[in-house]
Structures are given as structure tokens and as C-alpha cells.
Design a protein around this motif. Structure first.
Motif, PDB file in Angstrom:
ATOM      1  N   ASP A 147       0.852  -1.192   0.000  1.00 15.44           N
ATOM      2  CA  ASP A 147       0.000   0.000   0.000  1.00 15.44           C
ATOM      3  C   ASP A 147       0.885   1.239   0.000  1.00 15.44           C
ATOM      4  N   THR A 148       1.060   1.828  -1.170  1.00 12.75           N
ATOM      5  CA  THR A 148       1.963   2.978  -1.276  1.00 12.75           C
ATOM      6  C   THR A 148       1.344   4.262  -0.722  1.00 12.75           C
ATOM      7  N   THR A 149       0.054   4.225  -0.354  1.00 12.78           N
ATOM      8  CA  THR A 149      -0.540   5.392   0.314  1.00 12.78           C
ATOM      9  C   THR A 149      -0.102   5.448   1.777  1.00 12.78           C
ATOM     10  N   LYS A 150       0.357   4.290   2.288  1.00 12.73           N
ATOM     11  CA  LYS A 150       0.834   4.213   3.675  1.00 12.73           C
ATOM     12  C   LYS A 150       2.356   4.169   3.748  1.00 12.73           C
ATOM     13  N   LEU A 151       2.979   3.609   2.711  1.00 20.77           N
ATOM     14  CA  LEU A 151       4.433   3.432   2.709  1.00 20.77           C
ATOM     15  C   LEU A 151       5.010   4.072   1.455  1.00 20.77           C
ATOM     16  N   HIS A 152       5.530   5.270   1.571  1.00 19.69           N
ATOM     17  CA  HIS A 152       6.065   5.972   0.399  1.00 19.69           C
ATOM     18  C   HIS A 152       7.188   6.933   0.748  1.00 19.69           C
ATOM     19  N   ASP A 153       7.794   6.701   1.918  1.00 16.28           N
ATOM     20  CA  ASP A 153       8.880   7.551   2.372  1.00 16.28           C
ATOM     21  C   ASP A 153      10.199   6.784   2.289  1.00 16.28           C
ATOM     22  N   GLU A 154      11.223   7.425   1.746  1.00 12.99           N
ATOM     23  CA  GLU A 154      12.518   6.761   1.553  1.00 12.99           C
ATOM     24  C   GLU A 154      13.107   6.263   2.873  1.00 12.99           C
TER      25      GLU A 154
END
Length: 269
Positions: A65-72
């Protein structure tokens, strides 16, 4: 008189090149010759021994889920968990070894670019790993079957069979494999090694294995466990699994669909 086309030194170079070619051809032929035996002995089975309390599935898959996990930084933390657990050496530059890493949309989904996409989505960081494809080209090109597909869909590695030809790296359209150019243990803190997972040797390829050693004892992959719900893991063949539920309810995409590999990793955008 007409001059000779090659000098004596030139003939010597030709002889040396011919010797080298014959040696390389012999090695390649030997690798291809043992491939059927390797295939027969492996039988597509993992060297990881199953336990009674282990998880069993027909087709393991993951939804991110890239809405929840998208930070380097968040992704780097997950990579640290994975790399620590699997004794991944900390090499840099072209010698970098990675099981989990991150990249932007344009490199992650190059075939699905949209000029009107939200800037926030376009510049997100996406978790990347081996896609454990349903039709893995890496398995098809490996001459010794050091890389093979398990009955549960996981594309696994047998480090002892790897001869370092790197055909699997050339075959993988996702750049999910790394080659140990140097001695892996020289880039590891030997005081913090995980004794439950083997270190590798110089000259072998490695990659994400969906934590087969954890599945065998009833644990989900370490990255999914540490992601706080942003990475959902389960059996794609089970209609009642959490993975299937998420795929029914949310729109997802996969990487490089034109390659025809049918990845087992899905992304909620």
C-alpha cells in the motif's frame, strides 16, 4: 615480396585468445551438461526444512500500500530489517547488494507513465524487491538451476549451485538480483551476524526470498511484519486470504506488465 598479414607476436596473441575461448567454451558446456542433473536433484524443492507450525500456501504474494508506505526513510528501515536478518553485506556503488530498495514512479512503472498524474504520486518512493514472478525468466536461463521456482510460487536461490554466470541477472527485467563481486563477510559486522541464515560466498548472486525460512516456522516476511500493515502477505490461491480481500477491494498495478512475467507483488497506488 608481399608482407605477412600477421607478425610472430600477432600469431602468439591469436593462439592465446584461442586458448582462452576454448577454456570458456568448455566451462559453459560443463555448466549446461550438469543442468539436467541439477534439475533432477533439486526437484523444485527448497533446502529450507518445513516445520509442523509452518505456513503452507500454493502461491505466496504481497500487496504494498503505497498510500501508507512511500517515504525513503521508512523503506530504508524495512531494508535494514531485511538485510540484517539475511546477512546482506553493506557494499556500495556498483558492488551494492540489495534485497529491498526504493525508487521513483518513472523507474518503477516506466510503462504506466501518466503526464497528468498527481505530483505527489509521481514523486513517491516505492518499495522494490524480487517480484517472485509466475513466469520467471531468471529460472529459465539459469544453467545449473541454482535459481528455481518452488511449488508455492517463491523464486528461490541455492547459493551452492550458483556458478556466477549472471544469466539470471540479465534475464530479470526488474534488476532484483545482486552479484557478490567481493568477499561478502568483509562487508559484514561479524559480531551481529544472524546465525540462523547462511552467509554467502564470493561470486554468487542473491536476492529477496520472501523469507522462506520464516514461513517454514509460521512467521510472515520480516518486511511485512515491520511495515505496520502497509505490506500485506498471503496466499493468492486462497479466496479468503487477506491478499485476495485487498485485491478485490483496492485497485492495484504491477511492474512492467509487457514483460509477461506475472509478478506476485502488487502495488496500491
Amino acid at each position: 615480396m608481399l608482407g605477412l598479414p600477421y607478425s610472430a607476436g600477432g600469431f602468439e596473441i591469436m593462439k592465446n585468445n584461442r586458448r582462452t575461448f576454448i577454456k570458456l567454451a568448455g566451462l559453459a558446456a560443463a555448466g549446461l551438461a550438469i543442468a539436467p542433473k541439477a534439475m533432477a536433484s533439486s526437484g523444485g524443492h527448497s533446502p529450507v526444512k518445513p516445520h509442523a507450525e509452518g505456513f503452507h500456501g500454493k502461491h505466496w504474494a504481497m500487496v504494498i500500500d503505497t498510500t501508507k508506505l512511500h517515504d525513503e526513510e521508512e523503506i530504508a528501515k524495512l531494508a535494514h530489517v531485511c538485510h540484517s536478518l539475511h546477512n546482506v553485506p553493506e557494499a556500495k556503488g556498483k558492488k551494492e547488494i540489495k534485497w529491498i530498495w526504493s525508487d521513483e514512479y518513472e523507474h518503477t512503472f516506466p510503462e504506466q507513465e501518466n503526464p497528468h498524474m498527481s505530483e505527489e504520486v509521481h514523486h513517491r518512493d516505492f518499495v522494490l524487491m524480487c517480484n517472485h514472478c509466475e513466469h520467471p525468466p531468471c529460472v529459465r536461463v539459469c544453467p545449473t538451476k541454482a535459481t528455481y521456482k518452488r511449488p508455492d510460487g517463491i523464486v528461490a536461490m541455492d547459493y551452492h549451485r550458483c556458478i556466477g554466470c549472471r544469466y539470471c541477472m540479465a534475464g530479470c527485467p526488474f534488476g532484483a538480483r545482486s552479484f557478490n563481486w567481493g568477499e561478502p563477510r568483509k562487508n559484514l559486522d561479524l559480531t551481529k551476524l544472524n546465525p540462523e541464515y547462511p552467509t554467502r560466498m564470493r561470486g554468487v548472486v542473491e536476492k529477496c526470498n520472501f523469507c522462506v525460512e520464516r514461513l517454514s516456522v509460521g512467521k510472515i516476511p520480516a518486511c511485512a511484519e515491520a511495515s505496520e500493515g502497509a505490506m500485506i502477505f498471503g496466499d493468492l490461491a486462497d479466496p479468503e486470504s487477506e491478499v485476495r480481500k485487498v485485491l478485490r477491494e483496492r485497485f492495484t498495478i504491477r511492474r512492467k506488465p509487457a514483460a509477461g512475467t506475472e509478478p506476485s507483488v502488487y502495488y496500491i497506488i
